[in-house]
Motif scaffolding. Structure first.
Motif, PDB file in Angstrom:
ATOM      1  N   GLU A 271      27.286  36.188  33.524  1.00 24.11           N
ATOM      2  CA  GLU A 271      27.911  37.507  33.670  1.00 24.11           C
ATOM      3  C   GLU A 271      28.084  37.878  35.136  1.00 24.11           C
ATOM      4  N   VAL A 272      27.072  37.618  35.935  1.00 23.50           N
ATOM      5  CA  VAL A 272      27.141  37.946  37.359  1.00 23.50           C
ATOM      6  C   VAL A 272      28.204  37.100  38.049  1.00 23.50           C
ATOM      7  N   VAL A 273      28.230  35.806  37.732  1.00 23.76           N
ATOM      8  CA  VAL A 273      29.210  34.909  38.351  1.00 23.76           C
ATOM      9  C   VAL A 273      30.629  35.335  37.997  1.00 23.76           C
ATOM     10  N   VAL A 274      30.867  35.662  36.739  1.00 25.89           N
ATOM     11  CA  VAL A 274      32.206  36.086  36.315  1.00 25.89           C
ATOM     12  C   VAL A 274      32.626  37.351  37.047  1.00 25.89           C
ATOM     13  N   GLU A 275      31.705  38.295  37.206  1.00 22.56           N
ATOM     14  CA  GLU A 275      32.019  39.534  37.915  1.00 22.56           C
ATOM     15  C   GLU A 275      32.358  39.253  39.380  1.00 22.56           C
ATOM     16  N   GLU A 276      31.592  38.380  40.003  1.00 22.42           N
ATOM     17  CA  GLU A 276      31.880  38.015  41.388  1.00 22.42           C
ATOM     18  C   GLU A 276      33.232  37.330  41.510  1.00 22.42           C
ATOM     19  N   LEU A 277      33.542  36.456  40.559  1.00 20.12           N
ATOM     20  CA  LEU A 277      34.825  35.753  40.592  1.00 20.12           C
ATOM     21  C   LEU A 277      35.994  36.721  40.431  1.00 20.12           C
ATOM     22  N   ARG A 278      35.825  37.730  39.601  1.00 16.98           N
ATOM     23  CA  ARG A 278      36.897  38.730  39.446  1.00 16.98           C
ATOM     24  C   ARG A 278      37.214  39.371  40.793  1.00 16.98           C
ATOM     25  N   GLU A 279      36.169  39.727  41.538  1.00 15.86           N
ATOM     26  CA  GLU A 279      36.370  40.351  42.841  1.00 15.86           C
ATOM     27  C   GLU A 279      37.014  39.382  43.835  1.00 15.86           C
ATOM     28  N   VAL A 280      36.580  38.135  43.804  1.00  8.91           N
ATOM     29  CA  VAL A 280      37.148  37.130  44.709  1.00  8.91           C
ATOM     30  C   VAL A 280      38.623  36.918  44.423  1.00  8.91           C
ATOM     31  N   PHE A 281      38.978  36.802  43.160  1.00  5.22           N
ATOM     32  CA  PHE A 281      40.375  36.540  42.819  1.00  5.22           C
ATOM     33  C   PHE A 281      41.274  37.740  43.123  1.00  5.22           C
ATOM     34  N   LYS A 282      40.710  38.939  43.140  1.00  7.59           N
ATOM     35  CA  LYS A 282      41.489  40.094  43.601  1.00  7.59           C
ATOM     36  C   LYS A 282      41.883  39.896  45.070  1.00  7.59           C
ATOM     37  N   ARG A 283      40.917  39.444  45.875  1.00  8.01           N
ATOM     38  CA  ARG A 283      41.204  39.196  47.292  1.00  8.01           C
ATOM     39  C   ARG A 283      42.199  38.051  47.463  1.00  8.01           C
ATOM     40  N   ILE A 284      42.042  37.033  46.636  1.00  6.45           N
ATOM     41  CA  ILE A 284      42.939  35.877  46.727  1.00  6.45           C
ATOM     42  C   ILE A 284      44.372  36.299  46.406  1.00  6.45           C
ATOM     43  N   ARG A 285      44.534  37.121  45.374  1.00  3.23           N
ATOM     44  CA  ARG A 285      45.881  37.570  44.992  1.00  3.23           C
ATOM     45  C   ARG A 285      46.507  38.420  46.103  1.00  3.23           C
ATOM     46  N   VAL A 286      45.697  39.250  46.747  1.00  3.20           N
ATOM     47  CA  VAL A 286      46.211  40.058  47.862  1.00  3.20           C
ATOM     48  C   VAL A 286      46.663  39.150  48.998  1.00  3.20           C
ATOM     49  N   ARG A 287      45.860  38.160  49.340  1.00  2.00           N
ATOM     50  CA  ARG A 287      46.223  37.230  50.407  1.00  2.00           C
ATOM     51  C   ARG A 287      47.511  36.489  50.077  1.00  2.00           C
ATOM     52  N   GLU A 288      47.609  36.031  48.835  1.00  2.00           N
ATOM     53  CA  GLU A 288      48.797  35.282  48.428  1.00  2.00           C
ATOM     54  C   GLU A 288      50.041  36.161  48.499  1.00  2.00           C
TER      55      GLU A 288
END
Length: 303
Positions: A271-288
């Protein structure tokens, strides 16, 4: 003298445990689509043999330890195990003939004392035994001088992989593992650590093939059973054997999904890993999105 024997028992159990886990991790990376198994590719063409070599040796040693410790707990003497050689089928049968003396530290282990019934057998056990006995371990070397030598381990593995399956829980863990590699790789590049993190990413991004994972978890259940038999044989015996469950139980006394989580994918708290990944992919999408906008602006300037 006794302390030296106990030290050897502990060291051998640690050795067998690490060998087995190393093998199972590597076997998850065996490609199961023929077009992906290209001889000469750096990471894919020998994963099967590396994994099988470690796994078969680890399983053999754990079985022999379980037999030896069960006999010692009952008689006060260790048996000579040399006659078993690398005969995995005979070793598994011998473990099946043992009578557990206790359930160890927890009754939940009792379910793991039952020999696992697997739909991939007897072919799965036969493949491991063929490899352990040398026909598989040396098949490439043998083929150099013997035109009749069979290089067949990959064909056997592929046939088993077609018949294997994984649970929805394991399938989700495989997806999370892939997402972890993608996210960490992107973050390293963004922070200018692409070259620095190259070796870390090489291990993290190693492909995981679902059909191979299915075979791996069948192999794991054999190890879990043998390890639990070893655990119970050494749990507070009259002969004061080392409690070897402290070595094997943290690694092997889990459900198949939990073993894949902790030892293969190494996710931990899902659960913690999935939550962290959601936040990371938000940043990745912004960068892209920003990179796409820059590309459009540059294209407009060039025109």
């Amino acid at each position: 003298m006794t302390q030296t024997i106990w030290d050897s028992l502990v060291a051998e159990t640690q050795f067998a445990t690490e060998l087995t886990v190393t093998g199972l991790r590597r076997l998850c990376s065996v490609p199961t689509e023929p077009e992906l198994f290209l001889w000469g590719s750096k990471d894919l063409n020998y994963a099967l043999h590396v994994g099988m070599h470690s796994y078969s040796s680890g399983l053999e040693r754990l079985c022999k330890l379980a037999i030896a410790c069960n006999v010692y707990a009952a008689t006060g003497k260790f048996p000579n195990l040399r006659s078993y050689s690398h005969k995995i089928g005979n070793l598994l049968d011998a473990v099946g003939d043992l009578t557990p003396t206790s359930y160890g530290a927890s009754l939940h282990k009792a379910e793991y004392l039952v020999r696992p019934v697997d739909g991939l057998d007897p072919d799965l056990t036969n493949m491991v035994e063929r490899f352990a006995n040398g026909a598989g371990r040396y098949e490439h070397l043998d083929s150099l001088w013997n035109g009749d030598a069979e290089v067949n381990t990959y064909n056997e593995w592929s046939a088993l992989a077609v018949r294997s399956s994984v649970s929805d829980e394991v399938r989700e863990l495989i997806s999370i593992k892939r997402a972890m590699a993608e996210a960490i790789g992107s973050e390293l590049v963004d922070r200018g650590l692409e070259t620095t993190g190259e070796m870390v990413m090489e291990d993290l991004a190693l492909p995981t093939y679902e059909p191979s994972v299915g075979v791996v978890l069948s192999l794991f259940r054999k190890v879990r059973w043998a390890s639990t038999m070893l655990d119970t044989a050494t749990y507070y015996t009259r002969q004061e054997l080392p409690i070897l469950g402290e070595v094997v139980a943290p690694t092997f006394c889990h459900s198949s999904a939990d073993f894949f989580n902790y030892q293969i994918a190494r996710i931990g708290d899902e659960e913690v890993v999935v939550e962290e990944l959601r936040e990371v992919f938000k940043r990745i999408r912004v960068r892209e999105a920003e990179e796409d906008a820059e590309d459009i602006d540059q294209f407009s300037i060039d025109e």
